[in-house]
Design a protein around this motif. Structure first.
Motif, PDB file in Angstrom:
ATOM      1  N   HIS A 669       0.884  -1.069   0.018  1.00  0.00           N
ATOM      2  CA  HIS A 669       0.094  -0.107   0.154  1.00  0.00           C
ATOM      3  C   HIS A 669       0.938   1.280   0.097  1.00  0.00           C
ATOM      4  CE1 HIS A 669      -3.959  -1.461   0.111  1.00  0.00           C
ATOM      5  NE2 HIS A 669      -3.830  -2.091   1.149  1.00  0.00           N
ATOM      6  N   GLY A 670       1.972   1.224   0.828  1.00  0.00           N
ATOM      7  CA  GLY A 670       2.885   2.302   0.864  1.00  0.00           C
ATOM      8  C   GLY A 670       3.517   2.540  -0.659  1.00  0.00           C
ATOM      9  N   TYR A 671       3.855   1.358  -1.202  1.00  0.00           N
ATOM     10  CA  TYR A 671       4.304   1.745  -2.531  1.00  0.00           C
ATOM     11  C   TYR A 671       3.383   2.379  -3.677  1.00  0.00           C
ATOM     12  CZ  TYR A 671       4.376  -0.636  -7.293  1.00  0.00           C
ATOM     13  OH  TYR A 671       4.468  -0.864  -8.616  1.00  0.00           O
ATOM     14  N   ARG A 672       2.147   1.686  -3.594  1.00  0.00           N
ATOM     15  CA  ARG A 672       1.349   2.472  -4.270  1.00  0.00           C
ATOM     16  C   ARG A 672       0.879   3.817  -4.223  1.00  0.00           C
ATOM     17  NH1 ARG A 672      -2.225  -1.784  -6.859  1.00  0.00           N
ATOM     18  NH2 ARG A 672      -3.327   0.090  -7.623  1.00  0.00           N
ATOM     19  N   ASP A 673       0.931   4.173  -2.725  1.00  0.00           N
ATOM     20  CA  ASP A 673       0.594   5.573  -2.531  1.00  0.00           C
ATOM     21  C   ASP A 673       1.623   6.471  -3.016  1.00  0.00           C
ATOM     22  OD1 ASP A 673      -1.682   4.765  -1.141  1.00  0.00           O
ATOM     23  OD2 ASP A 673      -0.803   4.850   0.931  1.00  0.00           O
ATOM     24  N   VAL A 674       2.879   6.025  -2.868  1.00  0.00           N
ATOM     25  CA  VAL A 674       3.792   6.739  -3.429  1.00  0.00           C
ATOM     26  C   VAL A 674       3.753   6.911  -4.827  1.00  0.00           C
ATOM     27  CG1 VAL A 674       6.218   7.100  -3.700  1.00  0.00           C
ATOM     28  CG2 VAL A 674       5.416   6.631  -1.408  1.00  0.00           C
ATOM     29  N   MET A 675       3.531   5.834  -5.458  1.00  0.00           N
ATOM     30  CA  MET A 675       3.453   6.036  -6.975  1.00  0.00           C
ATOM     31  C   MET A 675       2.352   6.847  -7.557  1.00  0.00           C
ATOM     32  SD  MET A 675       6.302   4.375  -8.005  1.00  0.00           S
ATOM     33  CE  MET A 675       5.831   5.130  -9.659  1.00  0.00           C
ATOM     34  N   GLU A 676       1.362   6.647  -6.882  1.00  0.00           N
ATOM     35  CA  GLU A 676       0.191   7.593  -7.292  1.00  0.00           C
ATOM     36  C   GLU A 676       0.599   8.929  -7.139  1.00  0.00           C
ATOM     37  OE1 GLU A 676      -3.213   6.039  -5.315  1.00  0.00           O
ATOM     38  OE2 GLU A 676      -3.041   3.952  -6.447  1.00  0.00           O
ATOM     39  N   HIS A 677       1.227   9.270  -5.897  1.00  0.00           N
ATOM     40  CA  HIS A 677       1.611  10.615  -5.613  1.00  0.00           C
ATOM     41  C   HIS A 677       2.419  11.178  -6.635  1.00  0.00           C
ATOM     42  CE1 HIS A 677       2.723  14.084  -3.354  1.00  0.00           C
ATOM     43  NE2 HIS A 677       3.974  13.915  -3.547  1.00  0.00           N
ATOM     44  N   TRP A 678       3.546  10.560  -7.172  1.00  0.00           N
ATOM     45  CA  TRP A 678       4.373  10.946  -8.134  1.00  0.00           C
ATOM     46  C   TRP A 678       3.537  11.383  -9.433  1.00  0.00           C
ATOM     47  CZ3 TRP A 678       7.781  12.774  -5.515  1.00  0.00           C
ATOM     48  CH2 TRP A 678       8.638  11.762  -4.525  1.00  0.00           C
ATOM     49  N   ASP A 679       2.559  10.540  -9.847  1.00  0.00           N
ATOM     50  CA  ASP A 679       1.732  10.601 -10.944  1.00  0.00           C
ATOM     51  C   ASP A 679       0.874  11.899 -10.749  1.00  0.00           C
ATOM     52  OD1 ASP A 679       2.843   8.472 -12.579  1.00  0.00           O
ATOM     53  OD2 ASP A 679       1.243   7.330 -11.863  1.00  0.00           O
ATOM     54  N   ASN A 680       0.462  12.180  -9.524  1.00  0.00           N
ATOM     55  CA  ASN A 680      -0.213  13.368  -9.518  1.00  0.00           C
ATOM     56  C   ASN A 680       0.694  14.797  -9.273  1.00  0.00           C
ATOM     57  OD1 ASN A 680      -2.513  15.007  -8.681  1.00  0.00           O
ATOM     58  ND2 ASN A 680      -1.504  15.131  -6.541  1.00  0.00           N
ATOM     59  N   VAL A 681       1.909  14.709  -8.705  1.00  0.00           N
ATOM     60  CA  VAL A 681       2.538  15.952  -8.637  1.00  0.00           C
ATOM     61  C   VAL A 681       3.717  16.112  -9.637  1.00  0.00           C
ATOM     62  CG1 VAL A 681       2.209  16.105  -6.024  1.00  0.00           C
ATOM     63  CG2 VAL A 681       4.475  14.852  -7.254  1.00  0.00           C
ATOM     64  N   LEU A 682       3.756  15.069 -10.609  1.00  0.00           N
ATOM     65  CA  LEU A 682       4.884  14.955 -11.623  1.00  0.00           C
ATOM     66  C   LEU A 682       4.002  14.264 -12.685  1.00  0.00           C
ATOM     67  CD1 LEU A 682       8.171  14.469  -9.740  1.00  0.00           C
ATOM     68  CD2 LEU A 682       7.722  16.551 -10.883  1.00  0.00           C
ATOM     69  N   PRO A 683       2.979  14.726 -13.343  1.00  0.00           N
ATOM     70  CA  PRO A 683       2.167  13.914 -14.370  1.00  0.00           C
ATOM     71  C   PRO A 683       3.124  13.721 -15.446  1.00  0.00           C
ATOM     72  CG  PRO A 683       1.551  16.235 -14.123  1.00  0.00           C
ATOM     73  CD  PRO A 683       2.164  16.003 -12.853  1.00  0.00           C
ATOM     74  N   GLY A 684       3.200  12.295 -16.036  1.00  0.00           N
ATOM     75  CA  GLY A 684       4.015  11.907 -17.131  1.00  0.00           C
ATOM     76  C   GLY A 684       5.452  11.820 -16.772  1.00  0.00           C
ATOM     77  N   ARG A 685       5.929  12.097 -15.593  1.00  0.00           N
ATOM     78  CA  ARG A 685       7.301  12.030 -15.544  1.00  0.00           C
ATOM     79  C   ARG A 685       7.897  10.798 -15.447  1.00  0.00           C
ATOM     80  NH1 ARG A 685      11.691  11.581 -15.931  1.00  0.00           N
ATOM     81  NH2 ARG A 685      13.477  12.519 -14.888  1.00  0.00           N
ATOM     82  N   VAL A 686       6.999   9.742 -14.801  1.00  0.00           N
ATOM     83  CA  VAL A 686       7.396   8.314 -14.842  1.00  0.00           C
ATOM     84  C   VAL A 686       6.741   7.499 -15.773  1.00  0.00           C
ATOM     85  CG1 VAL A 686       7.178   6.128 -13.196  1.00  0.00           C
ATOM     86  CG2 VAL A 686       7.600   8.398 -12.104  1.00  0.00           C
ATOM     87  N   THR A 687       7.509   6.624 -16.462  1.00  0.00           N
ATOM     88  CA  THR A 687       7.217   5.970 -17.458  1.00  0.00           C
ATOM     89  C   THR A 687       6.658   4.763 -16.991  1.00  0.00           C
ATOM     90  OG1 THR A 687       8.498   7.158 -19.217  1.00  0.00           O
ATOM     91  CG2 THR A 687       7.788   4.885 -19.640  1.00  0.00           C
TER      92      THR A 687
END
Length: 782
Positions: A669-687
């Motif tokens: 859950h912590g991993y998914r929370d963090v990955m969703e956060h990156w997609d929110n604050v840095l949209p498109g940054r992670v492939t």
């Protein structure tokens, strides 16, 4: 430097060795591919922001330092094995030298150096008394005083979460940042740096003592061991590995010189000075646990060859590791330390028959069952290639079914409570390994899922009995800290290197990251740096320097510091590649053969694949240093991922807790929370790359990965599994098979006993991730 190959126009460029930057026009100079002064190009450096916003100032100056200290402590604990207990050093391929290595901070190495001098004086006195050549004690072996002192220091240095979190709590109360806050942050950052600095300072004192008398092989061993311990403690891309290797070679030559002299004088070389056999079996095995100075010359030579082999292993020089273990076995063909470690290294090289022979020898000779990795090691070979083991599973299963009841009775006889904890932990570790071997047997051979699950759960029951309780609250706090600090607008415009050289691979464990790295590494312009991440290993330094620059209040200082740190990371990757490439496949006794191999080496890479899955917590730092670098997140079916993580026994550390449903669910859950956060604050940054797309549509996915890396296609990428390069990971045997689909939705084989985990994951047990590689379209049937 970090701008090496950073744009399509200069993919083959090599930076100016001076690294100078024009003071007049703000441009960087880079030399052309031929390394001379021609074809010099200029790339405009990004303009630094005039100032940081007030929000960013608070985040950078106050919250960031506190959070980074907290996060760093957690990551350091994860990597160094501070997951609740310490285990003896494992010998499975993924953990031979990392996974249970002694967790140390080189406490009082200066005192140890002085002790060497005192012991040397005693040695000289003893020489006169008995006419011998060695006496006194030198720190070394499994019970060395140095290691005990170091472990004691670690305990004293421990800080509570509440202490580390005090600054963040003050911020949450709304207290405005003060100059005192900045000074406290600076002091804390400096304190956080101290362990490594102190470590290096003490190592340097040992180094100086060795340089004062290079004829003393005890001093050479002390330095080599200290360097090896540093590499175990601080995973910074192997910055001291070559010095350790060279020092071990120096010690070996000194010992060999001593041995030759003994032979000339007619003295025995295989008689321990202590006259006491404390090891397991005959010959040199009787000296396994003797102090270094009490061993025979042959015993000292064999143990040092094994230490060299382990150092080669840590440097990913697996062929050379096998050679070192082989030289130890020339002294005693039954030497258990060499047999066990050689076997685990041979698995990585795909030489299963030889590995099986070595492991079988360990089971036969190790009457006291000290080298318990032989059980899981043989099981791994049997799963990969059953024909490699004479008699197949039968002999191993017979031994396991006989030994498990004996271990259980011995454990029961020790009673409850904390008495004889080390003995109990050793028995539990043995039971865990034996049960896991039988799990593999029933999972892959008999397909008896009931028996397989019984052994898997029994093994982990013993494992968890040795661990401290899981701290669920701390896991949630560290995730919330990441989300709280790294918000939209946190990253100042124009700060960061323009380099495309690093490629970062992140994700949850057992998600398919090794396959992704192998695909990239199969390209002639890409090198996979293995699981010793240069970036992650230098995170403390990156953090501390960014904090120091941030609290200065000078945006130019932040920008300059970040560029320097980016250069440091890329240079570290490049240096690691140069060292390993220079050593790869060389024969110390065949210069002509070496010259031929040198000509066949790969050309200088344009990209380095840095695979450290836990870097999903560090995307904010990665983006700060490398805003243009490719960040690949590999995602797999959640239940396949979690079940695979659950059934694999990881090296000691936080990942130990994937062996229990509740803590595994917290981590996921912590991993998914963090990955969703990156997609929110840095949209498109992670492939994002969906693992199922890779195995079902490898041709298209691989092409898009190479395209996203900014490289031209090479047909060799699809033949990644044919490469002879060794892979040190829990996926060692799998990656050699190429792409296979039979393991998709493998969790359903154990769907019923996994239902509690399904409930804990809730909605996240379902799979919604899509591959976001530019231009990729999955087949209609995928």
């Amino acid at each position: 430097r970090s701008d090496r190959g950073s744009s399509p126009e200069t993919e083959n460029g090599i930076s100016d060795s001076s690294g100078r930057q024009s003071a007049n026009d703000g441009t960087n100079e880079r030399r052309g591919d031929n390394g001379d002064n021609q074809n010099v190009e200029k790339t405009v450096s990004p303009t630094p922001p005039a100032c940081l916003s007030s929000t960013n100032a608070v985040l950078v100056y106050c919250v960031l330092p506190i959070f980074l200290l907290l996060l760093s402590s957690y990551i350091s604990g994860m990597l160094s094995g501070e997951g609740g207990r310490r285990r003896h050093q494992g010998t499975s391929p993924a953990s031979q030298s990392r996974g249970g290595g002694v967790n140390i901070d080189l406490k009082a190495a200066a005192d140890a150096s002085e002790e060497y001098d005192r012991k040397n004086k005693r040695k000289e006195r003893a020489k006169k008394q008995r006419g011998g050549d060695r006496a006194g004690k030198v720190s070394g072996g499994k019970d060395s005083e140095l290691k005990k002192e170091i472990d004691a220091l670690l305990e004293k240095q421990g800080k509570t979460v509440s202490q580390r979190d005090a600054g963040e709590k003050r911020h949450r109360r709304g207290t405005a940042p003060r100059q005192d806050d900045y000074e406290v942050a600076q002091r804390r950052a400096q304190q956080q740096q101290d362990p490594r600095k102190r470590f290096d300072a003490q190592v340097d004192q040992i180094r100086q003592r060795f340089r004062a008398d290079k004829s003393d092989f005890f001093r050479a061993l002390a330095l080599a061991d200290a360097l090896r311990q540093r590499d175990l403690t601080f995973h910074d891309g192997g910055s001291v590995q070559m010095e350790a290797i060279e020092t071990y070679h120096t010690a070996l030559e000194l010992i060999r010189t001593k041995r030759r002299k003994q032979i000339e004088d007619g003295e025995p070389t295989n008689v321990p000075l202590s006259g006491t056999a404390t090891g397991d079996g005959e010959g040199l095995n009787a000296e396994l646990f003797l102090d270094v100075s009490a061993r025979s010359t042959d015993g000292l030579l064999a143990s040092t060859e094994c230490s060299l082999g382990k150092m080669y292993f840590m440097a990913n020089m697996f062929e050379k590791a096998v050679e070192a273990y082989g030289r130890a076995l020339e002294l005693d063909a039954d030497y258990l330390d060499a047999l066990c470690y050689r076997a685990s290294t041979l698995i990585i090289l795909g030489r299963y028959e030889e590995a099986a022979e070595n492991y079988s020898g360990v089971l036969e000779l190790d009457k006291n069952h000290i080298f318990q990795d032989a059980y899981t090691g043989l099981a791994k070979i049997l799963v990969a290639k059953e024909s490699a083991v004479p008699g197949g599973w039968g002999a191993l299963v017979k031994v396991l079914e006989e030994e498990i009841p004996k271990y259980e009775m011995r454990l029961i006889s020790l009673g409850g409570g904390g008495a004889q904890k080390s003995t109990k932990d050793l028995l539990r570790d043995g039971l865990k390994r034996m049960h896991l071997a039988l799990f593999s047997y029933h999972d892959t051979k008999t397909n008896d899922t009931a028996k397989a699950w019984h052994h898997l759960s029994s093994g982990y029951r013993h494992k968890m009995d040795s661990l401290s309780p899981w701290n669920s609250q701390f896991e949630k706090q560290r995730v919330e800290a990441v989300k709280h600090v790294f918000q939209k607008g946190f990253w100042p415009v124009g700060v960061g290197s323009q380099s495309h050289v690093p490629i970062f691979i992140i994700g949850f464990v057992r998600s398919g990251s090794t396959l992704t790295e192998r695909v990239l590494d199969a390209h002639p312009d890409v090198v996979g740096t293995g699981e010793d991440s240069v970036f992650n290993g230098r995170l403390d330094e990156i953090r501390n320097q960014i904090v120091e620059a941030s609290v200065s209040g000078n945006p130019d200082s932040v920008r300059t510091t970040v560029l320097q740190l980016a250069d440091m990371v890329v240079d570290g990757m490049h240096n690691r590649w140069e060292v390993i490439d220079a050593q790869m496949g060389e024969d110390d006794n065949d210069e002509k053969e070496n010259e031929g191999k040198k000509k066949q080496r790969r050309k200088e890479p344009k990209r380095f694949a840095d695979k450290m899955l836990t870097n999903y917590m560090n995307v904010g730092f990665i983006h700060m240093l490398f805003p243009n670098a490719l960040i690949i997140h590999v995602a797999r079916n959640p239940m396949d991922t979690c079940f695979s993580a659950f059934k694999h026994d990881f090296p000691p550390g936080t990942l130990d807790y994937t062996s229990e449903f509740a803590s595994l669910a917290d981590l996921y859950h912590g991993y998914r929370d963090v990955m969703e956060h990156w997609d929110n604050v840095l949209p498109g940054r992670v492939t994002h790359i969906r693992y199922e797309d890779m195995v079902s549509d490898m041709d298209n996915v691989a092409r898009k990965i190479i395209d996203a890396a900014g490289l031209d296609w090479d047909d060799g990428v699809l033949k990644f599994h044919e490469k002879k390069q060794a892979v040190n990971t829990l996926s060692t045997t799998q990656v050699r098979k190429g792409v296979y689909k039979h393991h998709l939705e493998a969790w359903k084989k154990y769907e019923e006993p996994l239902q509690p985990l399904v409930k804990l994951l809730g909605r996240r047990a379902k799979f919604h991730t899509k591959t976001t590689l530019p231009g990729y379209r999955p087949p209609a049937t995928a």
